[in-house]
Design a protein around this motif. Structure first.
Motif, mmCIF file in Angstrom:
data_model
loop_
_atom_site.group_PDB
_atom_site.id
_atom_site.type_symbol
_atom_site.label_atom_id
_atom_site.label_comp_id
_atom_site.label_asym_id
_atom_site.label_seq_id
_atom_site.Cartn_x
_atom_site.Cartn_y
_atom_site.Cartn_z
ATOM 1 N N HIS A 136 1.242 -1.581 -0.162
ATOM 2 C CA HIS A 136 -0.091 0.084 -0.026
ATOM 3 C C HIS A 136 0.888 1.656 0.063
ATOM 4 O O HIS A 136 2.047 1.175 0.956
ATOM 5 N N GLN A 137 0.601 1.752 -0.878
ATOM 6 C CA GLN A 137 1.322 3.252 -0.731
ATOM 7 C C GLN A 137 0.092 4.951 -0.478
ATOM 8 O O GLN A 137 -0.736 4.916 -1.359
ATOM 9 N N ALA A 138 -0.216 5.605 0.143
ATOM 10 C CA ALA A 138 -0.338 6.673 0.526
ATOM 11 C C ALA A 138 0.294 7.924 0.136
ATOM 12 O O ALA A 138 0.911 8.369 1.095
ATOM 13 N N GLY A 228 19.061 11.646 1.128
ATOM 14 C CA GLY A 228 17.251 13.351 1.358
ATOM 15 C C GLY A 228 16.401 12.377 1.954
ATOM 16 O O GLY A 228 15.351 12.551 2.085
ATOM 17 N N LEU A 229 16.433 10.809 1.645
ATOM 18 C CA LEU A 229 15.116 10.202 2.040
ATOM 19 C C LEU A 229 15.257 9.477 3.416
ATOM 20 O O LEU A 229 16.788 8.926 2.804
ATOM 21 N N VAL A 230 14.210 9.581 4.187
ATOM 22 C CA VAL A 230 14.370 8.900 4.848
ATOM 23 C C VAL A 230 13.365 8.678 5.408
ATOM 24 O O VAL A 230 12.146 8.914 4.877
ATOM 25 N N ALA A 248 4.679 -0.386 8.741
ATOM 26 C CA ALA A 248 3.980 0.388 8.571
ATOM 27 C C ALA A 248 5.111 1.520 8.531
ATOM 28 O O ALA A 248 5.627 1.616 9.654
ATOM 29 N N ASN A 249 5.661 2.367 7.783
ATOM 30 C CA ASN A 249 6.457 3.731 7.341
ATOM 31 C C ASN A 249 5.856 4.638 7.023
ATOM 32 O O ASN A 249 4.752 4.813 6.009
ATOM 33 N N VAL A 250 6.885 5.510 8.089
ATOM 34 C CA VAL A 250 6.624 6.869 7.037
ATOM 35 C C VAL A 250 8.062 7.863 6.257
ATOM 36 O O VAL A 250 8.630 7.268 6.929
ATOM 37 N N VAL A 251 7.546 8.077 5.256
ATOM 38 C CA VAL A 251 8.643 8.264 4.400
ATOM 39 C C VAL A 251 8.690 9.863 4.276
ATOM 40 O O VAL A 251 8.181 10.601 4.607
ATOM 41 N N SER A 252 9.732 10.054 4.411
ATOM 42 C CA SER A 252 10.054 11.969 4.988
ATOM 43 C C SER A 252 11.214 12.102 3.899
ATOM 44 O O SER A 252 12.569 11.728 3.191
HETATM 45 C C1 PHB Z 1 8.629 4.365 0.876
HETATM 46 O O1 PHB Z 1 8.927 4.563 -0.085
HETATM 47 O O2 PHB Z 1 7.299 3.650 1.271
HETATM 48 C C2 PHB Z 1 10.122 3.678 1.807
HETATM 49 C C3 PHB Z 1 10.831 3.495 1.518
HETATM 50 C C4 PHB Z 1 12.050 3.712 2.320
HETATM 51 C C5 PHB Z 1 11.525 3.220 3.253
HETATM 52 C C6 PHB Z 1 10.634 3.202 3.913
HETATM 53 C C7 PHB Z 1 9.650 3.094 3.273
HETATM 54 O O3 PHB Z 1 13.119 2.954 3.950
#
Ligand code: PHB
Length: 539
Positions: A136-138, A228-230, A248-252
Motif C-alpha cells: 500500500h502507498q499513501a 535525502g530520503l528518510v 508501516a512506514n512514514v517516509v520523508s
Molecule cells: C517508501 O517509499 O514507502 C519507503 C522507502 C524507504 C523505506 C521505507 C519506505 O525505508
C-alpha cells in the motif's frame, strides 16, 4: 466444469532442463515463458516492443508472438503496432494476492489517515525473501523524493522495514541474504533502487541496525536508498502469532525532517496508528467466503479452436490458477484449485508445481497453497499508477474506429458548474468535432454535463444516456453515457459527438448508443479492477 475440454486437451510437454534451469520435470514450460514475458513487461514499465521482448527473454520471435497473442486473448496485454502493452485487467493477478492477504483492506484506511495527518507519505510493506515489497502507498506528491509503487521490491538492507523483517530471519535466511550480497553487491536484482554509493555501509552495519530494530521495535532509514530520503518504520504484528504481518512506514525528506526528528516527532504518532491497526486485526471477523468461482478456465478450449496455433492453451489455463485465490480463499488445496478453474487435477497440479518453482505460490502447512508477494511482479507496479483517462483512451480509440465519430471522456470540475474533457479519440471526418483534452465547457449545456449533474435524462432498454442537440455549438449533436466507480457512483461520462447533418437524434440512439454503452462497460471493468487496491485519479 468442462470435463470434456480438459480431458481431451494435450498435456503440455515437460520443460527441457536447459531452458528452465532447475525447473522440475513436471513444470509447464509455456507457463514459465509466459510469466517471463509478463515480468519483462512489468520491469520495462508496462510496455515493450515485440523485438525487445524477444531480446530480453531470449525466446524465439514466434514464441513471443504466440505468448503475446495468448495474453491478448486473456486481455492481460494489448498490441499497439509493434508494442505489447499491459492492460489494467492484468492487475487481477496482484489483486488476488492482495485480497487473499487482507492487510490492505483492513489497514489502508489507517495508513491514509496517518498520511493526511502528518502530510507525509505512508506505506505498508511485507517481507519478500531477503527484500521488502510494498502492498500500500499513501503518497504525498512532492518535488523532492522518489516514491515507490505498490508491488515494488527493495533489498532489505536498503530500507527501514527490511531491518524489522530481518529480526525474524533464520540462520538460513541470513545465509541466503549474505550469498545475494556477494552475488549482487550493486543491487542489480532490484531495478527500482539506484546502486548503493561506494563503501556506504557494510553487511555488518545491517546486522547492527537489525539488532537495534529488535531492541526498539522500530527502525530508521537514514538515506539508505538515496540522499535525502528518510523513513521511520514500526512493525504491525499478527495478533495470533505476534509475528510481523507487515511494516508501516512514514517516509520523508531531509529538507523537512532529519532522521533524528522523525524519531522524535513522527514516531509516536506512527506507533499510535500501528496500535490501532493491530486492534483492527484483532477484531477483524473471518472473511465471508463468497460463492467459490467455478470453471475459470473453461473458456480456453473455445479460444484454442478459434485461434489455433497462436493460442497457447496451457499458458492461459495456468494463469487462471492465480485468479482462483481471493479474500476468504487465501489457502487452496489442489482439489479447490481444480474446482475453481475447471482444470483436470493433473493440469492444476502441474500449474501449481510450476508456480512453486517460480516463487509465485508457496505450499502451506495444511497441504494447501497460497500466493506469494511475488505475484505483484506480474504487472502491478506500473499499472498501480494509472488514471481514468489512461484506462479509457484505448477504449475510446476502438470506439471511434467502430462508429467513425469523435469520442470523449469528461468529468465535472470541483465547482460542478463545468465539465472538463480528460480523454479523446478524434474521428477523421473533415467536419469532426474538435474539442481538445483539458477544455472546459458549461456543464448545463452539454450532454456530458447534464448526465453528470442530474443523471440520465432518458432510459433506453439497453441503458441510460443523455442527448444534446445544437449545444453548446450549432451543428453538434452529442450522446453521452455514464461511467460508474466500484460503488456505483457516476464519476465520469463518455460521449460521441457528430454533426447534425450526419445523423438524426434517432440515428444516434440506434447506431451509436449500443457501442457507447459497451465501451462504457469495458472502461468500468478496467477501472474496477485497477481501483480495487489503488487510488485511480479521475484526471
Ligand atoms: C517508501 O517509499 O514507502 C519507503 C522507502 C524507504 C523505506 C521505507 C519506505 O525505508
Amino acid at each position: 466444469m468442462s470435463a470434456k475440454t480438459t480431458a481431451s486437451a494435450p498435456v503440455p510437454a515437460p520443460v527441457p532442463p536447459t531452458e528452465a534451469g532447475q525447473a522440475p520435470a513436471e513444470a509447464v514450460s509455456p507457463l514459465i515463458r509466459g510469466v517471463a514475458v509478463l515480468r519483462q513487461l512489468t520491469e520495462a514499465g508496462g510496455s515493450m516492443s515485440l523485438s525487445a521482448l524477444e531480446r530480453t527473454t531470449g525466446l524465439a520471435r514466434s514464441t513471443v508472438d504466440r505468448i503475446t497473442a495468448t495474453l491478448t486473448r486473456m486481455d492481460y496485454v494489448r498490441l499497439d503496432g509493434r508494442d505489447a502493452i499491459l492492460t489494467p485487467h492484468v492487475m487481477e493477478l496482484g489483486n488476488a494476492y492482495l485480497a487473499a492477504l487482507r492487510l490492505p483492506a483492513l489497514l489502508s484506511t489507517h495508513a491514509d489517515r496517518l498520511a493526511d495527518e502528518l502530510d507525509e507519505s505512508v506505506s505498508l510493506a511485507v517481507a519478500d525473501r531477503d527484500g521488502i515489497r510494498f502492498i500500500h502507498q499513501a503518497t504525498r506528491r512532492r518535488a523532492m523524493s522518489l516514491s515507490f509503487r505498490i508491488g515494488d521490491l527493495l533489498p532489505a538492507e536498503r530500507t527501514a522495514p527490511g531491518q524489522l523483517f530481518a529480526t525474524e530471519w533464520t540462520d538460513e535466511e541470513w545465509q541466503a541474504w549474505r550469498a545475494r550480497r556477494t552475488r549482487d553487491p550493486q543491487n542489480r536484482d532490484f531495478p527500482t533502487v539506484p546502486p548503493p554509493p561506494q563503501n556506504a555501509w557494510s553487511d555488518e552495519d545491517f546486522v547492527r541496525r537489525t539488532a537495534r530494530a529488535a531492541a526498539e521495535n522500530c527502525a530508521l532509514d537514514d538515506q539508505l536508498i538515496e540522499p535525502g530520503l528518510v523513513a521511520v518504520s514500526v512493525p504491525v504484528r499478527d495478533p495470533r502469532t505476534a509475528r510481523i504481518a507487515c511494516v508501516a512506514n512514514v517516509v520523508s525528506h531531509t529538507s523537512r525532517h532529519t532522521s533524528a526528528d522523525l524519531r522524535e516527532t513522527l514516531l509516536p504518532r506512527l506507533r499510535l496508528a500501528v496500535a490501532a491497526m493491530e486492534e483492527d486485526l484483532r477484531r477483524a471477523p473471518q472473511p465471508e467466503p463468497g460463492p467459490p468461482p467455478a470453471g475459470l478456465a473453461t473458456w480456453t478450449g473455445a479460444s484454442k479452436q478459434e485461434l489455433g496455433r497462436e493460442f497457447i492453451e496451457s499458458l492461459a489455463r495456468g494463469l487462471t490458477v492465480l485468479a482462483a485465490f481471493d479474500e476468504g480463499r487465501a489457502e487452496l488445496t489442489l482439489t479447490e484449485v481444480a474446482k475453481a478453474t475447471g482444470l483436470a487435477r493433473a493440469t492444476a497440479r502441474r500449474a501449481l508445481i510450476t508456480y512453486e518453482h517460480l516463487g509465485l505460490v508457496t505450499p502451506t502447512p495444511h497441504r494447501a497453497f497460497a500466493l506469494s508477494p511475488q505475484v505483484l511482479s506480474l504487472g502491478f507496479p506500473p499499472l498501480s499508477r494509472t488514471s481514468l483517462p489512461r484506462i479509457a483512451t484505448p477504449h475510446l480509440t476502438r470506439l471511434t474506429d467502430t462508429i467513425q465519430e469523435t469520442t470523449s471522456l469528461a468529468v465535472l470540475t470541483e465547482r460542478r458548474d463545468e465539465i472538463q474533457y480528460t480523454a479523446r479519440a478524434a474521428a477523421t471526418h473533415v467536419m469532426s468535432v474538435d474539442i481538445a483534452v483539458g477544455t472546459r465547457l458549461p456543464a448545463s449545456s452539454t450532454a456530458l454535463g447534464r448526465l453528470l449533474l442530474t443523471g440520465p435524462t432518458a432510459a433506453a432498454a439497453a441503458g441510460s444516456y443523455a442527448l444534446a442537440d445544437e449545444e453548446p455549438e450549432q451543428g453538434v449533436r452529442a450522446i453521452a453515457v455514464p461511467i460508474h466507480d466500484r460503488n456505483g457512483q457516476v464519476i465520469a461520462a463518455l460521449n460521441a459527438a457528430t454533426h447534425v447533418a450526419r445523423r438524426t437524434a434517432e440515428e444516434c440512439v440506434h447506431d451509436i448508443l449500443p457501442a457507447l454503452l459497451a465501451t462504457a462497460s469495458h472502461i468500468e471493468t478496467d477501472l474496477h479492477t485497477a481501483a480495487r487496491f489503488t487510488q485511480v485519479p479521475l484526471t
